[in-house]
Motif scaffolding. Structure first.
Motif, PDB file in Angstrom:
ATOM      1  N   VAL A   1      18.818   1.453   5.538  1.00  0.00           N
ATOM      2  CA  VAL A   1      17.621   1.066   4.807  1.00  0.00           C
ATOM      3  C   VAL A   1      16.403   1.359   5.685  1.00  0.00           C
ATOM      4  N   SER A   2      15.415   2.025   5.109  1.00  0.00           N
ATOM      5  CA  SER A   2      14.178   2.319   5.832  1.00  0.00           C
ATOM      6  C   SER A   2      13.282   1.088   5.828  1.00  0.00           C
ATOM      7  N   TYR A   3      12.727   0.791   6.998  1.00  0.00           N
ATOM      8  CA  TYR A   3      11.818  -0.346   7.152  1.00  0.00           C
ATOM      9  C   TYR A   3      10.436   0.170   7.513  1.00  0.00           C
ATOM     10  N   PHE A   4       9.412  -0.483   6.901  1.00  0.00           N
ATOM     11  CA  PHE A   4       8.027  -0.070   7.057  1.00  0.00           C
ATOM     12  C   PHE A   4       7.218  -1.188   7.707  1.00  0.00           C
ATOM     13  N   TYR A   5       6.258  -0.782   8.513  1.00  0.00           N
ATOM     14  CA  TYR A   5       5.359  -1.739   9.151  1.00  0.00           C
ATOM     15  C   TYR A   5       4.641  -2.558   8.086  1.00  0.00           C
ATOM     16  N   ARG A   6       4.543  -3.876   8.313  1.00  0.00           N
ATOM     17  CA  ARG A   6       3.815  -4.743   7.386  1.00  0.00           C
ATOM     18  C   ARG A   6       2.746  -5.583   8.068  1.00  0.00           C
TER      19      ARG A   6
ATOM     20  N   THR B   1       5.811  -8.295  15.459  1.00  0.00           N
ATOM     21  CA  THR B   1       5.592  -7.278  14.440  1.00  0.00           C
ATOM     22  C   THR B   1       6.669  -7.421  13.374  1.00  0.00           C
ATOM     23  N   GLU B   2       6.257  -7.310  12.096  1.00  0.00           N
ATOM     24  CA  GLU B   2       7.197  -7.485  10.990  1.00  0.00           C
ATOM     25  C   GLU B   2       7.306  -6.218  10.158  1.00  0.00           C
ATOM     26  N   PHE B   3       8.523  -5.982   9.664  1.00  0.00           N
ATOM     27  CA  PHE B   3       8.853  -4.802   8.880  1.00  0.00           C
ATOM     28  C   PHE B   3       9.709  -5.229   7.689  1.00  0.00           C
TER      29      PHE B   3
END
Length: 192
Positions: A40-45, A52-54
């Protein structure tokens, strides 16, 4: 006459600067994922200080998500003893926030690997239940934790979480502990 020519010139200049309808230029191209975990691809949020949360695609709302990875950097942690102290402090923090500890374990230092620590805990809140799996490791000579969290919302959430843990808990722990962790510094928003 001059005003009329000026209008024609401005109209042509503006008109030539607009691409035809079939050509489209995105103002903000799709962001690249920061990393992939369990396919699963995770993106910066979000980030603040050393956290840091993704989340995956289509889980942008940090008040309503199902899966999240939180990366915490501990820049003052530089050896195994300090890392163990950081992991124990997080464990105590989880407990003080009514976290139910599911599992803890430590992997001793070996000739080719620094010691690591693992914590799994659940938090029950009004409207949702969350499980967090946290791995503590020295990366690039500095302490960090990578926590994968999963939430279930709605009614009968205890039963749903129990089923989810039965189907996924072991696989998540294994994947997290085997993951070739990215450097927290490489995940900072300034670099994305």
């Amino acid at each position: 006459m001059r005003i009329h020519l000026l209008r024609i010139f401005v109209s042509l200049a503006v008109g030539c600067g607009v691409p035809p309808a079939e050509m489209s230029y995105a103002a903000n191209p799709e962001p690249e994922p920061a990393f992939v975990f369990r396919d699963v691809s995770y993106f910066y949020r979000w980030s603040k200080n050393d956290q840091t949360e993704f989340t995956p695609e289509k889980q942008e709302d940090l008040n309503n998500w199902s899966d999240m990875i939180t990366v915490n950097a501990y820049p003052d942690v530089r050896d195994g003893e300090q890392l163990a102290a950081a992991a124990n402090a997080v464990l105590e923090n989880y407990k003080s926030h009514q976290g139910a500890v599911l599992k803890t374990r430590s992997i001793p230092r070996s000739a080719d690997r620094a010691a690591e620590h693992f914590i799994a805990v659940t938090f029950t809140r009004p409207g949702f239940i969350e499980v967090a799996f946290a791995r503590f490791k020295l990366v690039d000579g500095k302490g960090c934790s990578f926590a994968y969290s999963h939430r279930v919302y709605g009614e009968k959430i205890g039963e749903q979480m129990k089923a989810w843990l039965g189907a996924n808990g072991g696989a998540v722990e294994t994947a997290l502990m085997e993951w070739d962790l990215p450097s927290p510094a490489s995940l900072r928003r300034e670099r994305l």
